[in-house]
Enzyme design. Structure first.
Site, PDB file in Angstrom:
ATOM      1  N   ASN A  76     -10.989  -2.324  -5.565  1.00  0.00           N
ATOM      2  CA  ASN A  76     -10.200  -1.347  -6.316  1.00  0.00           C
ATOM      3  C   ASN A  76     -10.840  -0.920  -7.651  1.00  0.00           C
ATOM      4  O   ASN A  76     -10.392   0.043  -8.281  1.00  0.00           O
ATOM      5  CB  ASN A  76      -8.768  -1.842  -6.553  1.00  0.00           C
ATOM      6  CG  ASN A  76      -7.901  -1.808  -5.303  1.00  0.00           C
ATOM      7  OD1 ASN A  76      -7.028  -2.649  -5.103  1.00  0.00           O
ATOM      8  ND2 ASN A  76      -8.122  -0.818  -4.434  1.00  0.00           N
TER       9      ASN A  76
ATOM     10  N   ASP B  32       0.835  -1.199   0.000  1.00  0.00           N
ATOM     11  CA  ASP B  32       0.000   0.000   0.000  1.00  0.00           C
ATOM     12  C   ASP B  32       0.873   1.253   0.000  1.00  0.00           C
ATOM     13  O   ASP B  32       1.997   1.237   0.517  1.00  0.00           O
ATOM     14  CB  ASP B  32      -0.915  -0.033   1.234  1.00  0.00           C
ATOM     15  CG  ASP B  32      -2.096   0.903   1.092  1.00  0.00           C
ATOM     16  OD1 ASP B  32      -2.344   1.407  -0.026  1.00  0.00           O
ATOM     17  OD2 ASP B  32      -2.781   1.137   2.104  1.00  0.00           O
TER      18      ASP B  32
END
Ligand code: IPE
Ligand code: IPE
Ligand code: MG
Length: 239
Positions: free
Chosen positions: A65, A17
């Protein structure tokens, strides 16, 4: 086994991330961060076996996502395809076995073909196992597993009372992959974001503020060192 003071984790799963923030901080488009992130993947896969890590599972794209801009989603998908193409030769030479987990049915068919191709091409490699989670979500995986078991009950007369932990594990995307010992999340967020919900039931977790594009082999080695001091009890009473 009730307790182990562990040395090196055999299987490390990583929630990569912070690519977007890394790029934004430098005034660059988010995709530049993703590109740099892919470079980091290469470096980490390369050092993993030297650090005693046989299995590496990385979270590249979650079922959530798709909420991102079309530009970012298309950019990421392009990056996955190019990674496979560019790294095929290196992975063969370095003994990397590549697999994918996640629901492939929503991905571009060309990308699906490439994924199957690299899995087939690297299937006899044994040096290190790289698993990439694309369109992966733990809940989605468990839902698909429930469907598979229900189908077996209807079609082949599977007795519902015979369904145990192993039976569930066998219908997950990770059926041929051991559970992770350690899950690392970069970028300072301390959530799981739908990653390996079943498989990480007894994993240790490490959260680091380092953004994924800055995650060097040195940072990786340091985190692995911290893991070595942990006492894993698995419900027992410790060493
Ligand atoms: C992780 O970086 C990569 C993917 C989720 C594809 P992010 O893109 O989430 O980066 P941040 O969290 O916005 O910084
Ligand atoms: C988790 O990162 C998914 C991947 C690393 C592929 P996100 O950036 O998408 O997670 P949230 O939105 O912060 O939970
Ligand atoms: Mg993020």
């Amino acid at each position: 086994m009730s307790s182990t003071t562990s040395r090196t984790p055999e299987h490390v799963a990583i929630i990569m991330d912070g690519n977007g923030r890394w790029a934004t901080k430098k005034g660059w488009p988010r995709l530049v961060g993703h590109r740099k992130g892919a470079e980091r993947v290469k470096a980490i896969v390369r050092v993993a076996p030297d650090l005693g890590v046989k299995w590496l599972t990385i979270y590249a794209f979650s079922t959530e996502n798709w909420k991102r801009s079309t530009e970012e989603v298309i950019g990421l998908m392009g990056l996955f395809g190019r990674y496979i193409q560019r790294e095929a030769e290196n992975m063969s030479r370095e003994g990397v076995r590549m697999r994918f987990i996640g629901d492939r049915s929503r991905l571009d068919v060309k990308l699906q073909d490439m994924m199957r191709w690299i899995e087939e091409r690297t299937k006899d490699n044994t040096h290190v196992n790289l698993t990439v989670a694309i369109n992966y979500g733990g809940r989605n995986e468990l839902t698909r597993a429930a469907r598979a078991l229900a189908r077996q009950a209807v079609e082949t007369g599977l007795d519902p009372d015979m369904i145990d932990d192993e039976a569930v594990s066998r219908v997950l995307d990770t059926f041929d992959i051991p559970d992770p010992d350690l899950v690392i999340r970069t970028s300072g967020e301390t959530r799981v974001s739908n990653f390996l919900l079943w498989q990480a039931a007894y994993a240790e977790y490490e959260f680091t503020p380092v953004l994924w594009p800055d995650f060097t082999p040195e940072v990786f080695a340091e985190i692995l060192g911290r893991y070595g001091a942990r006492d894993r009890r698995f419900g027992g009473v410790g060493t």
